[in-house]
Design a protein around this motif. Sequence first.
Motif, PDB file in Angstrom:
ATOM      1  N   VAL A   1       3.082  -1.679   3.495  1.00 19.47           N
ATOM      2  CA  VAL A   1       2.894  -1.418   2.069  1.00 19.47           C
ATOM      3  C   VAL A   1       1.625  -2.102   1.574  1.00 19.47           C
ATOM      4  CG1 VAL A   1       3.842  -1.783  -0.238  1.00 19.47           C
ATOM      5  CG2 VAL A   1       5.357  -1.104   1.641  1.00 19.47           C
ATOM      6  N   ASN A   2       1.470  -3.364   1.912  1.00 18.12           N
ATOM      7  CA  ASN A   2       0.299  -4.117   1.456  1.00 18.12           C
ATOM      8  C   ASN A   2      -0.993  -3.571   2.058  1.00 18.12           C
ATOM      9  OD1 ASN A   2       1.605  -5.986  -0.272  1.00 18.12           O
ATOM     10  ND2 ASN A   2       2.247  -7.212   1.486  1.00 18.12           N
ATOM     11  N   ALA A   3      -0.950  -3.172   3.325  1.00 26.40           N
ATOM     12  CA  ALA A   3      -2.152  -2.644   3.972  1.00 26.40           C
ATOM     13  C   ALA A   3      -2.592  -1.338   3.317  1.00 26.40           C
ATOM     14  CB  ALA A   3      -1.898  -2.432   5.456  1.00 26.40           C
ATOM     15  N   VAL A   4      -1.630  -0.475   3.010  1.00 29.46           N
ATOM     16  CA  VAL A   4      -1.950   0.801   2.365  1.00 29.46           C
ATOM     17  C   VAL A   4      -2.561   0.550   0.984  1.00 29.46           C
ATOM     18  CG1 VAL A   4      -0.918   2.870   1.343  1.00 29.46           C
ATOM     19  CG2 VAL A   4      -0.268   2.159   3.648  1.00 29.46           C
ATOM     20  N   ALA A   5      -1.960  -0.348   0.236  1.00 29.33           N
ATOM     21  CA  ALA A   5      -2.478  -0.655  -1.106  1.00 29.33           C
ATOM     22  C   ALA A   5      -3.836  -1.329  -1.028  1.00 29.33           C
ATOM     23  CB  ALA A   5      -1.483  -1.535  -1.857  1.00 29.33           C
ATOM     24  N   ASP A   6      -4.005  -2.295  -0.120  1.00 22.81           N
ATOM     25  CA  ASP A   6      -5.269  -3.013   0.002  1.00 22.81           C
ATOM     26  C   ASP A   6      -6.407  -2.097   0.443  1.00 22.81           C
ATOM     27  OD1 ASP A   6      -4.038  -5.344  -0.769  1.00 22.81           O
ATOM     28  OD2 ASP A   6      -3.772  -6.115   1.275  1.00 22.81           O
ATOM     29  N   ALA A   7      -6.055  -1.018   1.193  1.00 19.88           N
ATOM     30  CA  ALA A   7      -7.082  -0.077   1.644  1.00 19.88           C
ATOM     31  C   ALA A   7      -7.521   0.870   0.535  1.00 19.88           C
ATOM     32  CB  ALA A   7      -6.574   0.724   2.834  1.00 19.88           C
ATOM     33  N   GLY A   8      -6.845   0.798  -0.611  1.00 17.03           N
ATOM     34  CA  GLY A   8      -7.262   1.592  -1.754  1.00 17.03           C
ATOM     35  C   GLY A   8      -6.597   2.942  -1.885  1.00 17.03           C
ATOM     36  N   TYR A   9      -5.548   3.193  -1.091  1.00 17.64           N
ATOM     37  CA  TYR A   9      -4.853   4.475  -1.221  1.00 17.64           C
ATOM     38  C   TYR A   9      -4.037   4.485  -2.511  1.00 17.64           C
ATOM     39  CZ  TYR A   9      -6.186   5.400   3.591  1.00 17.64           C
ATOM     40  OH  TYR A   9      -6.906   5.617   4.733  1.00 17.64           O
ATOM     41  N   THR A  10      -4.121   5.585  -3.237  1.00 14.70           N
ATOM     42  CA  THR A  10      -3.405   5.712  -4.497  1.00 14.70           C
ATOM     43  C   THR A  10      -2.443   6.887  -4.430  1.00 14.70           C
ATOM     44  OG1 THR A  10      -5.158   7.114  -5.423  1.00 14.70           O
ATOM     45  CG2 THR A  10      -5.332   4.732  -5.799  1.00 14.70           C
TER      46      THR A  10
ATOM     47  N   PRO B   1      16.399  -5.138  -2.822  1.00 13.74           N
ATOM     48  CA  PRO B   1      15.657  -5.048  -4.091  1.00 13.74           C
ATOM     49  C   PRO B   1      14.276  -5.683  -4.028  1.00 13.74           C
ATOM     50  CG  PRO B   1      17.427  -6.670  -4.239  1.00 13.74           C
ATOM     51  CD  PRO B   1      17.625  -5.934  -2.952  1.00 13.74           C
ATOM     52  N   ARG B   2      14.068  -6.624  -3.104  1.00 14.07           N
ATOM     53  CA  ARG B   2      12.755  -7.247  -2.984  1.00 14.07           C
ATOM     54  C   ARG B   2      11.709  -6.248  -2.498  1.00 14.07           C
ATOM     55  NH1 ARG B   2      14.685 -12.058   0.835  1.00 14.07           N
ATOM     56  NH2 ARG B   2      15.659 -10.176   1.739  1.00 14.07           N
ATOM     57  N   PHE B   3      12.129  -5.320  -1.649  1.00 15.46           N
ATOM     58  CA  PHE B   3      11.202  -4.309  -1.149  1.00 15.46           C
ATOM     59  C   PHE B   3      10.840  -3.336  -2.270  1.00 15.46           C
ATOM     60  CE2 PHE B   3       9.923  -0.529   1.295  1.00 15.46           C
ATOM     61  CZ  PHE B   3       9.054  -1.108   2.213  1.00 15.46           C
ATOM     62  N   ALA B   4      11.827  -2.948  -3.053  1.00 15.95           N
ATOM     63  CA  ALA B   4      11.555  -2.065  -4.194  1.00 15.95           C
ATOM     64  C   ALA B   4      10.616  -2.743  -5.185  1.00 15.95           C
ATOM     65  CB  ALA B   4      12.863  -1.671  -4.876  1.00 15.95           C
ATOM     66  N   ALA B   5      10.805  -4.037  -5.382  1.00 13.74           N
ATOM     67  CA  ALA B   5       9.928  -4.775  -6.292  1.00 13.74           C
ATOM     68  C   ALA B   5       8.503  -4.836  -5.756  1.00 13.74           C
ATOM     69  CB  ALA B   5      10.479  -6.184  -6.509  1.00 13.74           C
TER      70      ALA B   5
ATOM     71  N   LEU C   1       7.062  -2.565  -3.846  1.00 12.27           N
ATOM     72  CA  LEU C   1       6.478  -1.250  -4.063  1.00 12.27           C
ATOM     73  C   LEU C   1       5.982  -1.119  -5.509  1.00 12.27           C
ATOM     74  CD1 LEU C   1       8.855   1.221  -2.168  1.00 12.27           C
ATOM     75  CD2 LEU C   1       6.816   0.075  -1.341  1.00 12.27           C
ATOM     76  N   ALA C   2       6.828  -1.533  -6.442  1.00 15.22           N
ATOM     77  CA  ALA C   2       6.447  -1.438  -7.853  1.00 15.22           C
ATOM     78  C   ALA C   2       5.204  -2.270  -8.143  1.00 15.22           C
ATOM     79  CB  ALA C   2       7.612  -1.886  -8.727  1.00 15.22           C
ATOM     80  N   SER C   3       5.116  -3.446  -7.532  1.00 17.52           N
ATOM     81  CA  SER C   3       3.966  -4.318  -7.781  1.00 17.52           C
ATOM     82  C   SER C   3       2.680  -3.755  -7.196  1.00 17.52           C
ATOM     83  CB  SER C   3       4.229  -5.713  -7.197  1.00 17.52           C
ATOM     84  OG  SER C   3       4.156  -5.702  -5.777  1.00 17.52           O
ATOM     85  N   ARG C   4       2.809  -2.851  -6.207  1.00 17.76           N
ATOM     86  CA  ARG C   4       1.643  -2.242  -5.577  1.00 17.76           C
ATOM     87  C   ARG C   4       1.392  -0.827  -6.092  1.00 17.76           C
ATOM     88  NH1 ARG C   4      -1.157  -6.210  -2.791  1.00 17.76           N
ATOM     89  NH2 ARG C   4      -2.348  -4.429  -2.092  1.00 17.76           N
ATOM     90  N   GLY C   5       2.049  -0.485  -7.208  1.00 16.68           N
ATOM     91  CA  GLY C   5       1.792   0.810  -7.835  1.00 16.68           C
ATOM     92  C   GLY C   5       2.500   1.972  -7.196  1.00 16.68           C
TER      93      GLY C   5
END
Length: 288
Positions: A146-155, A114-118, A120-124
């Motif tokens: 997950v963090n790298a993809v989000a930090d790079a601005g992918y939506t 569940p921590r991984f799902a959380a 993902l949710a926190s990163r949109g």
Amino acid sequence: MYKFFALLAAICLAGIGVASSTMAANVGELGFTLSGTDRVDRVQLTLRDGRRSGMHSSSSYRPNELAGLNTDALRAGSGAIGFALVRDAGRVDCRGAAQRAGHAGGQCDFKADPRFAALLASRGIEAPDEEEALGLTLVGATSALVNAVADAGYTRVSADDLTGLAALGVTPAYIGELARGGYKPANVGDLLAFKALDISPSYVAALGRQGYGRIPASELIQLKALDITPEFIRGFREAGYPALPVATLIQAKALNVTPEFVRSLRPPQSSRLSADELIRLKVAGLMP
């Protein structure tokens, strides 16, 4: 379970495709087989969905990735076999028995983290269903990815996108190297294509040195898909055709109009012919 297997098939066959579905799915009981490989440092784990005969996932792992695996019992073909594949997205726990030397089989259970799902949710990113979480687990999708993809601005990133990225070996380092090289694919689909075609920061930089820096991702993908190298481009320049448009390079390579071919032409056949004229003659069958 079908969606996950379709996803793996798409990755293997197309290199860049990922399957998707809006239907939530639960993972039923999984059967497993475990066997040795040609490499002493790898074992082959195959999982089957008991609800759909023939649907399966098969990947090789280092023995130490399967926590608790008794490799001596596996090699000997005798005794109980149990192990766990523990990843950021969840864990697969398996128990069974050795069947013959180098082969074992049994049943597995999957539990999503569940921590991984959380995260993902926190990163949109929409939380995965159980089937998607299993896919993310088996391909080794990490929190760092997950963090790298989000930090790079992918939506608009989906769980299937992350599964594809992890399956193709996209790492935070790869994403960062592209960005530091001044090139970031515009969307996750292009990022998948970049990795599937092995478009590296060094390849992008080498094209830049030939005058093809900052070209659109779609053109870069076409160049690499046709194996158009910096050497190919330089060969045309040395043959008297500098700064050809990307579209012309693509046409030339697709029709086997190479620098070597151009240099083989004797005057007056080659005199004052533009690259586009050479291509048109090739299409018309007027040149060998």
